[in-house]
Scaffold this motif. Structure first.
Motif, PDB file in Angstrom:
ATOM      1  N   LEU A 105     -30.907  61.162 -32.664  1.00  0.00           N
ATOM      2  CA  LEU A 105     -30.225  59.914 -32.355  1.00  0.00           C
ATOM      3  C   LEU A 105     -29.067  59.727 -33.317  1.00  0.00           C
ATOM      4  O   LEU A 105     -29.218  59.917 -34.519  1.00  0.00           O
ATOM      5  N   ARG A 106     -27.905  59.380 -32.758  1.00  0.00           N
ATOM      6  CA  ARG A 106     -26.707  59.221 -33.575  1.00  0.00           C
ATOM      7  C   ARG A 106     -26.071  57.878 -33.297  1.00  0.00           C
ATOM      8  O   ARG A 106     -26.248  57.302 -32.237  1.00  0.00           O
ATOM      9  N   THR A 107     -25.300  57.414 -34.248  1.00  0.00           N
ATOM     10  CA  THR A 107     -24.565  56.170 -34.065  1.00  0.00           C
ATOM     11  C   THR A 107     -23.333  56.442 -33.218  1.00  0.00           C
ATOM     12  O   THR A 107     -22.918  57.589 -33.032  1.00  0.00           O
ATOM     13  N   ALA A 108     -22.733  55.380 -32.717  1.00  0.00           N
ATOM     14  CA  ALA A 108     -21.519  55.507 -31.927  1.00  0.00           C
ATOM     15  C   ALA A 108     -20.404  56.134 -32.765  1.00  0.00           C
ATOM     16  O   ALA A 108     -19.602  56.927 -32.266  1.00  0.00           O
ATOM     17  N   LYS A 109     -20.387  55.802 -34.044  1.00  0.00           N
ATOM     18  CA  LYS A 109     -19.375  56.353 -34.933  1.00  0.00           C
ATOM     19  C   LYS A 109     -19.510  57.872 -35.029  1.00  0.00           C
ATOM     20  O   LYS A 109     -18.519  58.608 -34.957  1.00  0.00           O
ATOM     21  N   VAL A 111     -20.877  59.858 -32.815  1.00  0.00           N
ATOM     22  CA  VAL A 111     -20.518  60.434 -31.517  1.00  0.00           C
ATOM     23  C   VAL A 111     -19.006  60.503 -31.382  1.00  0.00           C
ATOM     24  O   VAL A 111     -18.453  61.527 -30.941  1.00  0.00           O
ATOM     25  N   ARG A 112     -18.293  59.431 -31.766  1.00  0.00           N
ATOM     26  CA  ARG A 112     -16.827  59.434 -31.678  1.00  0.00           C
ATOM     27  C   ARG A 112     -16.231  60.553 -32.524  1.00  0.00           C
ATOM     28  O   ARG A 112     -15.316  61.263 -32.092  1.00  0.00           O
ATOM     29  N   ARG A 113     -16.752  60.704 -33.751  1.00  0.00           N
ATOM     30  CA  ARG A 113     -16.230  61.756 -34.627  1.00  0.00           C
ATOM     31  C   ARG A 113     -16.470  63.141 -34.029  1.00  0.00           C
ATOM     32  O   ARG A 113     -15.603  64.000 -34.051  1.00  0.00           O
ATOM     33  N   ASP A 114     -17.670  63.372 -33.502  1.00  0.00           N
ATOM     34  CA  ASP A 114     -17.993  64.680 -32.920  1.00  0.00           C
ATOM     35  C   ASP A 114     -17.118  64.985 -31.709  1.00  0.00           C
ATOM     36  O   ASP A 114     -16.634  66.101 -31.547  1.00  0.00           O
ATOM     37  N   VAL A 115     -16.908  64.008 -30.843  1.00  0.00           N
ATOM     38  CA  VAL A 115     -16.082  64.217 -29.662  1.00  0.00           C
ATOM     39  C   VAL A 115     -14.643  64.501 -30.068  1.00  0.00           C
ATOM     40  O   VAL A 115     -13.991  65.403 -29.527  1.00  0.00           O
ATOM     41  N   ALA A 116     -14.135  63.758 -31.047  1.00  0.00           N
ATOM     42  CA  ALA A 116     -12.764  63.981 -31.511  1.00  0.00           C
ATOM     43  C   ALA A 116     -12.635  65.389 -32.092  1.00  0.00           C
ATOM     44  O   ALA A 116     -11.640  66.081 -31.838  1.00  0.00           O
ATOM     45  N   GLU A 117     -13.646  65.811 -32.845  1.00  0.00           N
ATOM     46  CA  GLU A 117     -13.605  67.149 -33.436  1.00  0.00           C
ATOM     47  C   GLU A 117     -13.638  68.226 -32.346  1.00  0.00           C
ATOM     48  O   GLU A 117     -12.899  69.198 -32.398  1.00  0.00           O
ATOM     49  N   GLU A 118     -14.498  68.042 -31.325  1.00  0.00           N
ATOM     50  CA  GLU A 118     -14.585  69.004 -30.225  1.00  0.00           C
ATOM     51  C   GLU A 118     -13.258  69.116 -29.472  1.00  0.00           C
ATOM     52  O   GLU A 118     -12.865  70.197 -29.045  1.00  0.00           O
ATOM     53  N   ARG A 119     -12.593  67.983 -29.296  1.00  0.00           N
ATOM     54  CA  ARG A 119     -11.361  67.970 -28.508  1.00  0.00           C
ATOM     55  C   ARG A 119     -10.119  68.256 -29.356  1.00  0.00           C
ATOM     56  O   ARG A 119      -9.009  68.328 -28.827  1.00  0.00           O
ATOM     57  N   GLY A 120     -10.303  68.363 -30.661  1.00  0.00           N
ATOM     58  CA  GLY A 120      -9.212  68.768 -31.526  1.00  0.00           C
ATOM     59  C   GLY A 120      -8.214  67.684 -31.874  1.00  0.00           C
ATOM     60  O   GLY A 120      -7.036  67.956 -32.030  1.00  0.00           O
ATOM     61  N   TYR A 121      -8.651  66.463 -31.999  1.00  0.00           N
ATOM     62  CA  TYR A 121      -7.721  65.424 -32.442  1.00  0.00           C
ATOM     63  C   TYR A 121      -8.399  64.543 -33.484  1.00  0.00           C
ATOM     64  O   TYR A 121      -9.609  64.535 -33.609  1.00  0.00           O
ATOM     65  N   ALA A 122      -7.565  63.830 -34.237  1.00  0.00           N
ATOM     66  CA  ALA A 122      -8.071  62.958 -35.292  1.00  0.00           C
ATOM     67  C   ALA A 122      -8.238  61.545 -34.746  1.00  0.00           C
ATOM     68  O   ALA A 122      -7.451  61.081 -33.925  1.00  0.00           O
ATOM     69  N   LEU A 123      -9.255  60.873 -35.225  1.00  0.00           N
ATOM     70  CA  LEU A 123      -9.476  59.486 -34.816  1.00  0.00           C
ATOM     71  C   LEU A 123      -8.504  58.561 -35.531  1.00  0.00           C
ATOM     72  O   LEU A 123      -8.183  58.782 -36.703  1.00  0.00           O
ATOM     73  N   PRO A 124      -8.044  57.513 -34.865  1.00  0.00           N
ATOM     74  CA  PRO A 124      -7.215  56.519 -35.547  1.00  0.00           C
ATOM     75  C   PRO A 124      -8.041  55.842 -36.650  1.00  0.00           C
ATOM     76  O   PRO A 124      -9.263  55.755 -36.549  1.00  0.00           O
TER      77      PRO A 124
END
Length: 135
Positions: A105-109, A111-124
């Motif tokens: 189980l992961r927090t939304a934060k 999940v957002r970081r993992d998705v951004a890393e997979e897609r190759g962009y940095a989070l604002p």
């Protein structure tokens, strides 16, 4: 001085008073009627609708589905689970949430970081900050 229309107005006034008295008698003669069975059915239906639109209930159902739990054990609450540590429930005693092997189980934060890393962009910064309202 008397108006020419006074008798007509007086007659209209008396007719209106008579109609009002008849209507008042009819209203007073009506007995109240409460259909308890229909009201109970309506209440049950309304409660079912409220449950269906409740986000909390949908969340509980999703949690039961994911964790394979049922009944009261899944109603302990979401605060009992530590993010990324689904297997540590045995140390919390009898009220522990059921666990599923391999489930993290992961927090939304996270999940957002993992998705951004997979897609190759940095989070604002507003999503990546520890003080963000989105955490």
């Amino acid at each position: 001085k008397v108006s020419i229309n006074e008798p007509v107005r007086r007659r209209q006034k008396l007719e209106l008073q008579k109609k009002n008295r008849v209507l008042a008698r009819r209203l007073q003669a009506i007995a109240p009627h409460y259909d308890r069975a229909a009201m109970d059915d309506d209440h049950r239906k309304q409660q079912r609708y409220l449950k269906n639109i409740s986000k909390a209930e949908r969340r509980r159902e999703r949690f039961r589905t994911v964790c394979g739990g049922g009944g009261d054990s899944a109603d302990v609450g979401f605060g009992a689970i530590l993010p990324g540590n689904a297997s540590s429930s045995s140390s919390r005693g009898a009220d522990a949430m059921p666990t599923t092997p391999g489930l993290i189980l992961r927090t939304a934060k996270q999940v957002r970081r993992d998705v951004a890393e997979e897609r190759g962009y940095a989070l604002p910064p507003m999503f990546d900050s520890d003080y963000s309202v989105f955490n």
